[in-house]
Scaffold this motif. Sequence first.
Motif, mmCIF file in Angstrom:
data_model
loop_
_atom_site.group_PDB
_atom_site.id
_atom_site.type_symbol
_atom_site.label_atom_id
_atom_site.label_comp_id
_atom_site.label_asym_id
_atom_site.label_seq_id
_atom_site.Cartn_x
_atom_site.Cartn_y
_atom_site.Cartn_z
ATOM 1 N N PRO A 39 0.801 -1.227 0.000
ATOM 2 C CA PRO A 39 0.000 0.000 0.000
ATOM 3 C C PRO A 39 0.835 1.279 0.000
ATOM 4 C CG PRO A 39 -0.940 -1.581 1.512
ATOM 5 C CD PRO A 39 0.370 -2.150 1.040
ATOM 6 N N SER A 40 1.941 1.292 0.719
ATOM 7 C CA SER A 40 2.757 2.507 0.728
ATOM 8 C C SER A 40 3.445 2.714 -0.626
ATOM 9 C CB SER A 40 3.786 2.466 1.855
ATOM 10 O OG SER A 40 4.761 1.489 1.611
ATOM 11 N N PHE A 42 2.122 1.859 -3.593
ATOM 12 C CA PHE A 42 1.089 2.387 -4.481
ATOM 13 C C PHE A 42 0.774 3.833 -4.134
ATOM 14 C CE2 PHE A 42 0.009 -2.220 -4.950
ATOM 15 C CZ PHE A 42 0.362 -2.305 -6.279
ATOM 16 N N ASN A 43 0.835 4.162 -2.862
ATOM 17 C CA ASN A 43 0.597 5.532 -2.417
ATOM 18 C C ASN A 43 1.649 6.468 -3.006
ATOM 19 O OD1 ASN A 43 -1.139 7.155 -1.041
ATOM 20 N ND2 ASN A 43 -0.210 6.821 0.962
ATOM 21 N N GLN A 44 2.903 6.018 -3.032
ATOM 22 C CA GLN A 44 3.980 6.827 -3.596
ATOM 23 C C GLN A 44 3.806 7.002 -5.100
ATOM 24 O OE1 GLN A 44 6.302 8.555 -1.975
ATOM 25 N NE2 GLN A 44 5.394 7.840 -0.073
ATOM 26 N N ASP A 46 0.940 7.122 -6.739
ATOM 27 C CA ASP A 46 -0.123 8.106 -6.934
ATOM 28 C C ASP A 46 0.388 9.515 -6.668
ATOM 29 O OD1 ASP A 46 -1.957 6.141 -7.599
ATOM 30 O OD2 ASP A 46 -2.736 5.951 -5.560
ATOM 31 N N LYS A 47 1.184 9.668 -5.636
ATOM 32 C CA LYS A 47 1.755 10.970 -5.299
ATOM 33 C C LYS A 47 2.662 11.451 -6.430
ATOM 34 C CE LYS A 47 4.496 13.165 -1.655
ATOM 35 N NZ LYS A 47 5.239 12.913 -0.411
ATOM 36 N N GLY A 143 -8.176 14.306 -2.652
ATOM 37 C CA GLY A 143 -6.999 13.441 -2.644
ATOM 38 C C GLY A 143 -6.370 13.384 -4.024
ATOM 39 N N TYR A 144 -6.121 12.175 -4.512
ATOM 40 C CA TYR A 144 -5.493 12.016 -5.821
ATOM 41 C C TYR A 144 -6.472 12.251 -6.964
ATOM 42 C CZ TYR A 144 -1.824 10.094 -2.973
ATOM 43 O OH TYR A 144 -0.852 9.939 -2.018
ATOM 44 N N ASN A 145 -7.743 12.386 -6.664
ATOM 45 C CA ASN A 145 -8.760 12.677 -7.675
ATOM 46 C C ASN A 145 -8.987 14.174 -7.853
ATOM 47 O OD1 ASN A 145 -9.251 9.934 -8.129
ATOM 48 N ND2 ASN A 145 -10.740 9.837 -6.488
#
Length: 154
Positions: A39-40, A42-44, A46-47, A143-145
């Motif tokens: 998860p971290s 995938f979070n990176q 997206d960022k 957020g990312y949206n």
Amino acid sequence: MNIRRSQKIARPQSQQGFTLLEMIVVLVIIGLIMGLVGPSLFNQADKAKVQTAGTQIKMLKGSLLTYRLDVGRMPTTNEGLVVLKQPPSDEAKKPFWKGPYIDGDIPLDPWNNAYKYDAQASTNGQPFSLYSYGADGVQGGEGYNTDVGYLPAK
């Protein structure tokens, strides 16, 4: 002598590979690690896409401002970002066009959508609006949206 021939000498046997149980244990451990780390990662990613969109928008902004210096006006909404690669359709402005103003093709946002351009001033004080709708590809979002760039004034 017969006794000795029938007796087998005990030799240590070499192991030929992993047992099924050992393989399952290793796969479970790898799965647990990926469950914690995945998860971290995938979070990176997206960022990084949001940061890439911001960087591309700033690059396009520089190209648009250079176009304005040469031609004397910002592109119209109908002309869009295409004038960064091709001369404007306005015959009076064509002689002033010194492009192309970007190398390669006009980039898509990190989510493979075209950047939105409008000749209307943005909320950020720019004389144009240039933005991406973010990961979801629709206006608004969080957020990312969330929308990225110089958004049009409402």
